[in-house]
Design an enzyme around this catalytic site. Sequence first.
Site, PDB file in Angstrom:
ATOM      1  N   ARG A  17       1.775  14.217  12.254  1.00 27.30           N
ATOM      2  CA  ARG A  17       2.860  13.947  11.313  1.00 27.30           C
ATOM      3  C   ARG A  17       3.052  15.213  10.491  1.00 27.30           C
ATOM      4  O   ARG A  17       2.518  15.347   9.402  1.00 27.30           O
ATOM      5  CB  ARG A  17       2.501  12.738  10.430  1.00 27.30           C
ATOM      6  N   PRO A  18       3.798  16.169  11.039  1.00 25.17           N
ATOM      7  CA  PRO A  18       3.854  17.498  10.446  1.00 25.17           C
ATOM      8  C   PRO A  18       4.550  17.527   9.095  1.00 25.17           C
ATOM      9  O   PRO A  18       5.315  16.638   8.742  1.00 25.17           O
ATOM     10  CB  PRO A  18       4.646  18.303  11.487  1.00 25.17           C
ATOM     11  N   MET A  19       4.268  18.627   8.355  1.00 30.38           N
ATOM     12  CA  MET A  19       4.815  18.806   7.016  1.00 30.38           C
ATOM     13  C   MET A  19       6.104  19.618   7.014  1.00 30.38           C
ATOM     14  O   MET A  19       6.658  19.869   5.948  1.00 30.38           O
ATOM     15  CB  MET A  19       3.774  19.506   6.138  1.00 30.38           C
ATOM     16  N   ASP A  20       6.578  20.029   8.183  1.00 26.90           N
ATOM     17  CA  ASP A  20       7.720  20.949   8.195  1.00 26.90           C
ATOM     18  C   ASP A  20       8.971  20.349   7.555  1.00 26.90           C
ATOM     19  O   ASP A  20       9.763  21.062   6.926  1.00 26.90           O
ATOM     20  CB  ASP A  20       8.008  21.453   9.612  1.00 26.90           C
ATOM     21  N   LEU A  21       9.165  19.040   7.683  1.00 26.00           N
ATOM     22  CA  LEU A  21      10.341  18.417   7.076  1.00 26.00           C
ATOM     23  C   LEU A  21      10.249  18.454   5.555  1.00 26.00           C
ATOM     24  O   LEU A  21      11.262  18.635   4.869  1.00 26.00           O
ATOM     25  CB  LEU A  21      10.490  16.976   7.556  1.00 26.00           C
ATOM     26  N   ARG A  35      -8.536   0.184   4.207  1.00 28.81           N
ATOM     27  CA  ARG A  35      -7.467   1.083   3.762  1.00 28.81           C
ATOM     28  C   ARG A  35      -6.162   0.338   3.510  1.00 28.81           C
ATOM     29  O   ARG A  35      -5.332   0.811   2.733  1.00 28.81           O
ATOM     30  CB  ARG A  35      -7.224   2.182   4.809  1.00 28.81           C
ATOM     31  N   CYS A  77      -4.256  13.102  12.697  1.00 29.77           N
ATOM     32  CA  CYS A  77      -4.211  11.672  12.457  1.00 29.77           C
ATOM     33  C   CYS A  77      -4.432  10.962  13.773  1.00 29.77           C
ATOM     34  O   CYS A  77      -3.924  11.400  14.808  1.00 29.77           O
ATOM     35  CB  CYS A  77      -2.859  11.276  11.862  1.00 29.77           C
ATOM     36  N   ILE A  88       8.100   6.103  17.333  1.00 35.61           N
ATOM     37  CA  ILE A  88       7.825   6.803  16.077  1.00 35.61           C
ATOM     38  C   ILE A  88       6.627   7.730  16.198  1.00 35.61           C
ATOM     39  O   ILE A  88       6.699   8.915  15.861  1.00 35.61           O
ATOM     40  CB  ILE A  88       7.595   5.794  14.929  1.00 35.61           C
ATOM     41  N   ARG A 120      -3.108  10.744   4.573  1.00 36.26           N
ATOM     42  CA  ARG A 120      -1.879  11.508   4.703  1.00 36.26           C
ATOM     43  C   ARG A 120      -1.013  11.475   3.446  1.00 36.26           C
ATOM     44  O   ARG A 120      -0.348  12.453   3.123  1.00 36.26           O
ATOM     45  CB  ARG A 120      -1.048  10.950   5.867  1.00 36.26           C
ATOM     46  N   ASP A 123       4.446   0.015  12.227  1.00 34.60           N
ATOM     47  CA  ASP A 123       3.197  -0.505  11.680  1.00 34.60           C
ATOM     48  C   ASP A 123       2.948  -1.970  12.029  1.00 34.60           C
ATOM     49  O   ASP A 123       1.913  -2.526  11.668  1.00 34.60           O
ATOM     50  CB  ASP A 123       3.162  -0.329  10.160  1.00 34.60           C
ATOM     51  N   LYS A 177       0.832  -1.200   0.000  1.00 35.54           N
ATOM     52  CA  LYS A 177       0.000   0.000   0.000  1.00 35.54           C
ATOM     53  C   LYS A 177       0.871   1.257   0.000  1.00 35.54           C
ATOM     54  O   LYS A 177       0.691   2.166  -0.822  1.00 35.54           O
ATOM     55  CB  LYS A 177      -0.911   0.013   1.238  1.00 35.54           C
ATOM     56  N   ASN A 178       1.805   1.332   0.939  1.00 38.03           N
ATOM     57  CA  ASN A 178       2.598   2.548   1.082  1.00 38.03           C
ATOM     58  C   ASN A 178       3.505   2.795  -0.119  1.00 38.03           C
ATOM     59  O   ASN A 178       3.819   3.938  -0.447  1.00 38.03           O
ATOM     60  CB  ASN A 178       3.418   2.498   2.373  1.00 38.03           C
TER      61      ASN A 178
END
Length: 421
Positions: free
Chosen positions: A123-127, A400, A118, A330, A94, A308, A22-23
């Site tokens: 799970r921020p977008m700053d990176l 999902r 979530c 994590i 995400r 996971d 999936k990922n």
Amino acid sequence: MDSIIVTGNGPLNGQIPIAGAKNACLTLMPATLLSEEPLTLTNAPRLSDIKTMTTLLQSLGAEVSQLQDGQVIALSSHDLTSHTAHYDIVRKMRASNLVLGPMLARLGQAVVSLPGGCAIGARPMDLHITALEALGAEIELKDGYLHAKAPGGLKGAEHELQFASVGATENTVMAATLARGTTVLKNAAREPEIVDLVHCLRKMGAQIDGEGTSTITIQGVERLHGATHPVVTDRIELGTYMIAPAIAGGEVECLGGRLDLVAAFAEKLDEAGISVEETPRGIKVARRNGRVRAVNVTTEVFPGFPTDLQAQMMALMCTAEGTSVLDETIFENRFMHAPELMRMGARIEVHGGTARVVGVDRLKGAPVMATDLRASVSLILAGLAAEGDTRVSRVYHLDRGYEHVVRKLRDVGARIERVSE
């Protein structure tokens, strides 16, 4: 709303085919945005998340078709009509943020909604933002959307991620394929899904080295072309079904499985007294004589123990002999399955990012509720080892990430059915 009812029924025996990841597929699909030529993905999983990504890409003007009962996805982005990923689609998943890098690289602009919260933690977008800014992007947050542009095009640069983020690595690598010059990404994530992405991009004409290591080097090219690429085996589905005979007893061969994808996880199963053997067709798993032994687990980025698979491992440890400690490093809030397992008689204490599990002789079936994707399947696994019926509600989470879970478990002898409430 559907539920799944599991009745403990003794050992499992047979074969379970493992689907494409999936990922990996959710990362490969946005790669179509980098080229005007077709991209074809084979061994694709048939999941609701794939449908969500399909809807998102189609909203941008891409053509997406599912062939051969959904196991082949044909994509084409020859005529994109939009550069905006709207909130009503992005909020569902995400991975939708992975259109940011490719659109910015090819179109020079992108407007992408923040994905929101979530259930298993922020799970921020700053990176992602800092990495793309290092390539020359100008990014501004307005009204919940990231407005990104690269007026003169992206330019290669050296950048080190503060954390080995999978998503940030994927977005940056895709963006850098069309940047002018050389990009060196340090502290890059090393997951097999990233290796799979790089292999696909290389087939499309990208010049990339270092996948699977912490330093990835990308030499930008003017354009990418079409390609056909098989999606790598889903290591999380693989690990999940490896636990099934471990918790219920019996022997199951996971077809298509590869030990290199789950080495750290397989080591823990071996330590717990589970036989894990690679075969010409996959991986064979069997519980040795007696109860499973308790083992301690700390989740880590690849090649460490996957976050996971933490919930599934906790379900196994609930029936193990002794006390185990699971440290989640994590994501925060990733022990929401613990109270549900306790409803089944499990002995679990949670303190922050650490869970202490004292194994019991037998779990008892109970009505439980899934809180997220991996939690939902952990409850099904627990039900395989429980006395009586376990009814798992809110199983839409399962759709999902697991295709045909009821059929696959039933085919190896589980008593399991999906019912509408």
